[in-house]
Design a protein around this motif. Structure first.
Motif, short mmCIF file in Angstrom:
data_model
loop_
_atom_site.label_atom_id
_atom_site.label_comp_id
_atom_site.label_asym_id
_atom_site.label_seq_id
_atom_site.Cartn_x
_atom_site.Cartn_y
_atom_site.Cartn_z
N GLY A 19 -5.90 -3.36 -5.93
CA GLY A 19 -6.28 -1.98 -5.65
C GLY A 19 -7.78 -1.77 -5.71
O GLY A 19 -8.27 -0.64 -5.58
N GLY B 221 -10.03 -2.69 -3.60
CA GLY B 221 -10.64 -2.40 -2.30
C GLY B 221 -10.95 -3.66 -1.49
O GLY B 221 -11.64 -3.59 -0.47
N LYS B 222 -10.42 -4.79 -1.92
CA LYS B 222 -10.74 -6.06 -1.24
C LYS B 222 -10.21 -6.05 0.20
O LYS B 222 -10.95 -6.38 1.15
N SER B 223 -8.93 -5.69 0.37
CA SER B 223 -8.36 -5.70 1.72
C SER B 223 -9.05 -4.66 2.60
O SER B 223 -9.29 -4.90 3.79
N THR B 224 -9.38 -3.53 1.99
CA THR B 224 -10.07 -2.49 2.75
C THR B 224 -11.40 -3.03 3.27
O THR B 224 -11.75 -2.85 4.45
N MET C 109 0.85 -1.20 0.00
CA MET C 109 0.00 0.00 0.00
C MET C 109 0.88 1.25 0.00
O MET C 109 1.90 1.29 0.69
P1 ADP Z 1 -6.88 -4.62 -2.85
O1 ADP Z 1 -6.88 -5.37 -1.57
O2 ADP Z 1 -8.07 -4.88 -3.69
O3 ADP Z 1 -5.62 -4.78 -3.63
P2 ADP Z 1 -6.79 -2.30 -1.13
O4 ADP Z 1 -8.03 -2.42 -0.35
O5 ADP Z 1 -5.52 -2.70 -0.50
O6 ADP Z 1 -6.97 -3.06 -2.52
O7 ADP Z 1 -6.63 -0.79 -1.60
C1 ADP Z 1 -7.71 -0.04 -2.13
C2 ADP Z 1 -7.19 1.34 -2.51
O8 ADP Z 1 -6.79 2.03 -1.34
C3 ADP Z 1 -5.99 1.31 -3.42
O9 ADP Z 1 -6.12 2.37 -4.34
C4 ADP Z 1 -4.84 1.55 -2.50
O10 ADP Z 1 -3.78 2.18 -3.16
C5 ADP Z 1 -5.46 2.45 -1.44
N1 ADP Z 1 -4.81 2.27 -0.12
C6 ADP Z 1 -4.75 1.15 0.58
N2 ADP Z 1 -4.11 1.36 1.76
C7 ADP Z 1 -3.76 2.65 1.80
C8 ADP Z 1 -3.10 3.50 2.75
N3 ADP Z 1 -2.64 3.06 3.93
N4 ADP Z 1 -2.93 4.80 2.45
C9 ADP Z 1 -3.39 5.28 1.28
N5 ADP Z 1 -4.03 4.55 0.36
C10 ADP Z 1 -4.22 3.25 0.60
#
Ligand code: ADP
Length: 584
Positions: A396, A398-401, A1
């Motif tokens: 990217g 948003g899965k982990s989010t 990230m």
């Molecule tokens: P995935 O798990 O689908 O790969 P994430 O949920 O990790 O995606 O990320 C979703 C979006 O949020 C991406 O655009 C990523 O760059 C952004 N992102 C994730 N973590 C952070 C953070 N700590 N600070 C800023 N942006 C973030």
């Protein structure tokens, strides 16, 4: 990230602000004790030097001026040599003992303060919410906990030394005033001018301290990053490059340190010159202009001989304290940022939601700081208890989010998360997290035995529970290792293969008997055989644990009851084929 850069550093706090920040952590009684001891030490020293006047008078070094004779008579001191000398020896002894107690108590005070500060900062890091932590460079936090707080430790010692020198100078000043007010005032004025002339150097010390903070952070970041990337460095034959980069950072650090050493050493040269000048002028005034008698002149010379190096000590330690001040500001700034991002406390006795029905997200939106677009927008999702759901979509998306929100690691900016119909507030989220287990792509194992690694998640687990968890996690291989559960796994589990590490991590997740298991790209780095082993393990969990699988389509997500696809922060499709929620 991606990480946003650190915020711009505010100006360094002044001495008073720094002390306001540090002193509340000190026990007031101890502080008063050390302060009183300092004053007593200086008074005994000043009085000892004052005693030289009658001593020299007693050996016939000349007549004592009337004022001094009256002052000595008023103290009831004998004018004979032997008792006066005995008194001097007694005073030296008393002073030595007081100084001993002051040194030990001062040291204890400084250690206590620094240890408290370190622990407080570590706790702040541990209790900050995930969004705050994810936006920080952890090497800055490492640098804060070790180097910056060590610098504060040093700075405190120099502050104590500076105050002690100042108070002793005060004691000497009193003695000088009693012996010869004119000479005392003239030289005190000279001393004050010397210290005033040094204000530029002291300001420079603060600036150099700020540069040192930056250089320290750079070295820390480089060391931590390089040690974490040893495999990459070796595979790219980057050893020489990595060494050169660290060497350049160290050169920067040494430049910052040497700049301070030069500035400080230059100051000492000038101070000695100026001090000698002030003394010579005072001697000339006393002898040629004022015709001061030897019983007054000699003790004054002793006072000055002691005062000039003390002035040097005061200036040196004052300058060093100021040089250390930026470390106090760094700590204060990071502590404030961590405090702002502190999580709600775990509710006392508040039970975590049981999760017997469903987790429901409605209109959930999250945006990271310094990002133009949402990481997740208006997500609506129901996860029935016992389901196995796969979240897929491009990197990217948003899965982990989404998983972090479901797992209670972060709170959304908008929308609502409910477990069994109860909305999660900050405290509820913390409680809920204790029922959620994570397995991430790069498993974190500690350099300890398998048993200790499993017990870290569940200290009360016995060998039977550990064996059962290993068996469910397709990790029974661990029991066949030469030392079984007592096998040490190596630094971050380096003595195990990637697949073995991941299966141990899964066993550790399961030993907590979670209500929800989140597998975040848990098999992305594994071969098919290991992925199949983990998929088998998850299949065995069906119906007992709710599972959220994040990853690209493959063996693992193939066992899910339901597929949810995300793109650019939105849920774009949901196969919705999961069985209905189990009723409680
Ligand atoms: P995935 O798990 O689908 O790969 P994430 O949920 O990790 O995606 O990320 C979703 C979006 O949020 C991406 O655009 C990523 O760059 C952004 N992102 C994730 N973590 C952070 C953070 N700590 N600070 C800023 N942006 C973030």
């Amino acid at each position: 990230m991606a990480e946003p850069g650190p915020p711009a550093a505010p100006a360094t706090t002044g001495s008073f602000a720094a002390l306001r920040h540090l002193l509340p952590a000190l026990p007031a009684g101890k502080l008063a004790l050390v302060g009183s001891l300092m004053v007593l030490v200086s008074l005994t020293e000043g009085f000892g030097l004052f005693l030289l006047v009658p001593v020299i008078g007693a050996v016939g070094g000349g007549a004592l001026p009337d004022g001094i004779r009256r002052m000595i008579a008023a103290t009831g001191l004998p004018m004979a040599l032997a008792p006066l000398l005995a008194l001097c020896v007694g005073l030296v002894l008393v002073r030595a003992v007081l100084q001993y107690v002051r040194t030990v108590e001062g040291q204890k005070l400084a250690y206590g303060l620094v240890d408290n500060l370190r622990l407080r900062c570590f706790r702040l890091i541990l209790h900050a919410d995930w969004r705050t932590l994810a936006a920080m460079r952890q090497s800055d936090n490492a640098s804060l906990l070790i180097t910056n707080i060590d610098r504060i430790d040093m700075a405190l010692h120099t502050l104590i030394a500076a105050v002690a020198a100042g108070v002793t100078l005060g004691g000497l000043g009193l003695a000088a005033l009693a012996i010869s007010p004119v000479m005392a005032l003239a030289t005190a004025l000279g001393g004050a001018l010397v210290l005033f002339a040094y204000r530029g150097l002291r300001r420079r010390a603060v600036r150099l301290g700020e540069a040192l903070s930056e250089a320290n952070d750079t070295v820390y970041a480089r060391v931590l990053e390089s040690l974490g990337a040893l495999r990459l460095i070796k595979s790219l034959s980057g050893e020489a490059r990595a060494a050169r980069a660290l060497s350049a950072d160290f050169a920067g650090l040494r430049r910052a340190q040497l700049a301070y050493t030069r500035s400080y050493a230059r100051g000492q040269v000038v101070l000695q010159g100026l001090g000698a000048g002030v003394l010579a002028l005072a001697a000339w005034l006393a002898i040629v202009r004022l015709g001061v008698a030897p019983p007054v002149l000699l003790p004054m010379a002793a006072v000055f001989a002691r005062a000039v190096p003390l002035l040097g000590t005061l200036q040196e330690n004052w300058q060093y304290w100021l040089h250390g001040l930026p470390a106090v500001s760094d700590v204060a700034r990071l502590a404030a940022r961590l405090e702002e991002g502190a999580e709600a406390a775990l509710p006392a006795g508040g039970a975590a939601p049981r999760f017997e029905q469903a987790i429901e997200l409605s209109g959930v939106t999250l945006r990271h700081a310094q990002r133009d677009s949402d990481a997740l927008t208006g997500a609506n999702l129901t996860i029935p208890a016992g389901a196995i759901i796969a979240l897929t979509g491009p990197s990217g998306a948003g899965k982990s989010t989404l998983a972090d929100i479901v797992g209670g690691l972060v709170s959304p900016d908008d929308g609502r998360v409910m477990v069994d119909g109860v909305a999660l507030d900050a405290a509820g989220r913390r409680a809920w997290r204790s029922r959620v287990a994570y397995v991430q792509q790069e498993p974190v194992l500690f350099h300890a035995t398998l048993r200790e690694n499993l017990a870290w998640a569940c200290p009360e687990a016995d060998d039977t529970a550990m064996r059962a968890a290993l068996s469910v996690a397709s990790a029974s291989f661990a029991l066949d290792l030469p030392d079984g559960l007592d096998t040490v796994v190596g630094d971050r589990g380096a003595r195990l293969s990637g697949g073995e590490r991941q299966r141990i991590a899964l066993a550790r997740a399961l030993i907590t008997r979670p209500a929800l298991l989140i597998l975040d790209e848990a098999t992305s780095a594994l071969d098919t055989e290991n992925e199949a082993a983990i998929a088998d393990a998850v299949t065995r969990l069906r119906g007992q644990v709710t599972v959220v699988i994040i990853g690209h389509r493959g063996l693992l997500s193939g066992i899910a009851d339901r597929l949810v696809v995300l793109e650019r922060g939105r849920i774009v499709s949901d196969s919705g084929t999961s069985p209905p929620a189990a009723s409680s």
